[in-house]
Design a protein around this motif. Structure first.
Motif, PDB file in Angstrom:
ATOM      1  N   SER A  92       0.738  -1.064   0.000  1.00 15.40           N
ATOM      2  CA  SER A  92       0.268   0.196  -0.060  1.00 15.40           C
ATOM      3  C   SER A  92       0.837   0.873  -0.028  1.00 15.40           C
ATOM      4  N   ALA A  93       0.383   2.330  -0.383  1.00 13.77           N
ATOM      5  CA  ALA A  93       0.625   3.474  -0.213  1.00 13.77           C
ATOM      6  C   ALA A  93       0.410   4.558   0.148  1.00 13.77           C
ATOM      7  N   GLY A  94       0.171   5.586   0.125  1.00 16.40           N
ATOM      8  CA  GLY A  94      -0.554   7.045   0.593  1.00 16.40           C
ATOM      9  C   GLY A  94       0.204   8.001   0.533  1.00 16.40           C
ATOM     10  N   PHE A  95      -0.950   9.367   0.359  1.00 16.25           N
ATOM     11  CA  PHE A  95       0.211  10.610   0.971  1.00 16.25           C
ATOM     12  C   PHE A  95      -0.630  11.753   1.423  1.00 16.25           C
ATOM     13  N   VAL A  96       0.595  11.749   2.499  1.00 19.61           N
ATOM     14  CA  VAL A  96       0.496  12.369   3.800  1.00 19.61           C
ATOM     15  C   VAL A  96       1.333  14.046   3.550  1.00 19.61           C
ATOM     16  N   GLU A  97       0.544  15.420   4.290  1.00 21.96           N
ATOM     17  CA  GLU A  97       1.430  16.516   3.671  1.00 21.96           C
ATOM     18  C   GLU A  97       2.805  16.513   2.831  1.00 21.96           C
ATOM     19  N   ASP A  98       2.045  16.476   1.500  1.00 28.97           N
ATOM     20  CA  ASP A  98       2.752  16.198   0.260  1.00 28.97           C
ATOM     21  C   ASP A  98       3.804  15.364   0.442  1.00 28.97           C
ATOM     22  N   THR A  99       3.816  14.560   1.469  1.00 33.88           N
ATOM     23  CA  THR A  99       4.775  13.314   1.107  1.00 33.88           C
ATOM     24  C   THR A  99       4.284  12.107   0.788  1.00 33.88           C
ATOM     25  N   ALA A 100       5.082  11.043  -0.253  1.00 37.69           N
ATOM     26  CA  ALA A 100       4.207   9.528  -0.297  1.00 37.69           C
ATOM     27  C   ALA A 100       4.884   8.906   0.582  1.00 37.69           C
ATOM     28  N   LEU A 101       3.091   8.079   1.340  1.00 33.81           N
ATOM     29  CA  LEU A 101       4.447   6.864   2.000  1.00 33.81           C
ATOM     30  C   LEU A 101       4.431   5.575   1.587  1.00 33.81           C
ATOM     31  N   ALA A 102       5.162   4.814   2.049  1.00 37.12           N
ATOM     32  CA  ALA A 102       4.907   3.353   1.475  1.00 37.12           C
ATOM     33  C   ALA A 102       4.625   2.341   2.760  1.00 37.12           C
ATOM     34  N   ASP A 103       3.923   0.988   2.409  1.00 39.25           N
ATOM     35  CA  ASP A 103       2.929   0.089   3.568  1.00 39.25           C
ATOM     36  C   ASP A 103       2.735   0.702   4.868  1.00 39.25           C
ATOM     37  N   LEU A 104       1.125   1.330   4.395  1.00 36.48           N
ATOM     38  CA  LEU A 104       0.296   2.032   5.325  1.00 36.48           C
ATOM     39  C   LEU A 104       0.045   1.511   6.566  1.00 36.48           C
ATOM     40  N   ASN A 105       1.044   1.733   7.647  1.00 36.22           N
ATOM     41  CA  ASN A 105      -0.110   0.998   8.777  1.00 36.22           C
ATOM     42  C   ASN A 105      -1.304   1.348   9.477  1.00 36.22           C
ATOM     43  N   TYR A 106      -2.146   0.869  10.478  1.00 32.19           N
ATOM     44  CA  TYR A 106      -3.971   1.152  10.175  1.00 32.19           C
ATOM     45  C   TYR A 106      -4.247   2.398  10.610  1.00 32.19           C
ATOM     46  N   VAL A 107      -2.891   3.311  11.195  1.00 34.36           N
ATOM     47  CA  VAL A 107      -3.336   4.579  11.634  1.00 34.36           C
ATOM     48  C   VAL A 107      -3.736   5.589  10.340  1.00 34.36           C
ATOM     49  N   GLU A 108      -2.283   4.932   9.096  1.00 30.21           N
ATOM     50  CA  GLU A 108      -2.001   5.524   8.514  1.00 30.21           C
ATOM     51  C   GLU A 108      -3.397   5.699   7.472  1.00 30.21           C
ATOM     52  N   GLU A 109      -3.927   4.422   7.444  1.00 28.93           N
ATOM     53  CA  GLU A 109      -5.410   3.955   6.647  1.00 28.93           C
ATOM     54  C   GLU A 109      -6.493   4.463   6.683  1.00 28.93           C
ATOM     55  N   ALA A 110      -6.260   4.718   8.676  1.00 32.48           N
ATOM     56  CA  ALA A 110      -7.645   5.659   9.213  1.00 32.48           C
ATOM     57  C   ALA A 110      -7.737   7.092   8.830  1.00 32.48           C
TER      58      ALA A 110
END
Length: 176
Positions: A92-110
């Motif tokens: 998985s990957a996400g985008f937070v505060e103009d930063t791409a995050l790899a391997d999201l944990n539960y808190v980041e997904e939620a």
């Protein structure tokens, strides 16, 4: 989860990782002798079990459940001796505060920001699955895809090492 700081000013995530770092990854093949193939995988606090003869529920969930299940299923298929041209590695990957995050944990997904799940054939860079759960500006798509792709390739290295170690163990047992 409004107000939760997912990324520190120093670039660290809530669990202490940098943006592109994987959670700890552990895996084993052949965990069920009665199955045609099986694998157990831990990715952070997410624990997955895959068996070739049928599905089992996820043992523990801490984010990236689908991706961890794909990775465990890949190992189980390999353990069953089913020929594959390439591994199927997912992250998985996400985008937070103009930063791409790899391997999201539960808190980041939620937290609810844009996220995607990528299943990649790492040797050929072919995408087996790409799923997004929210809108993302096209200017950010390449960065989040790069983060997920790199993480899939990092996962491949770990899974391939697990397979090689397992083959050595099995070969040693058969040689006795």
């Amino acid at each position: 989860m409004a107000g939760l700081e997912l990324l520190s000013e120093q670039g660290y995530r809530v669990d202490g990782r940098r943006a592109g770092e994987l959670r700890q990854l552990r895996a084993r093949l052949g965990v069920f002798a009665q199955a045609d193939g099986s694998a157990y995988l831990e990715q952070g606090n997410t624990k997955a079990l895959a068996v070739v003869y049928g599905p089992h529920e996820i043992l523990q969930a801490d984010g990236g459940n689908y991706c961890a299940s794909v990775n465990a299923a890949t190992l189980a298929v390999i353990d069953a001796g089913i020929p594959m041209r390439d591994y199927v590695c997912a992250c998985s990957a996400g985008f937070v505060e103009d930063t791409a995050l790899a391997d999201l944990n539960y808190v980041e997904e939620a937290a609810g920001g844009p996220q995607l799940a990528l299943a990649l054939l790492p040797k050929s860079d072919q995408i087996a699955l790409l799923e997004m759960n929210a809108r993302l500006h096209e200017d950010h798509l390449e960065r989040i895809l790069e983060a997920a792709s790199k993480a899939c390739k990092d996962i491949y290295l770990v899974l391939d090492q697990v397979v090689r170690e397992h083959l050595q163990e099995v070969t040693a047992l058969l040689g006795k």
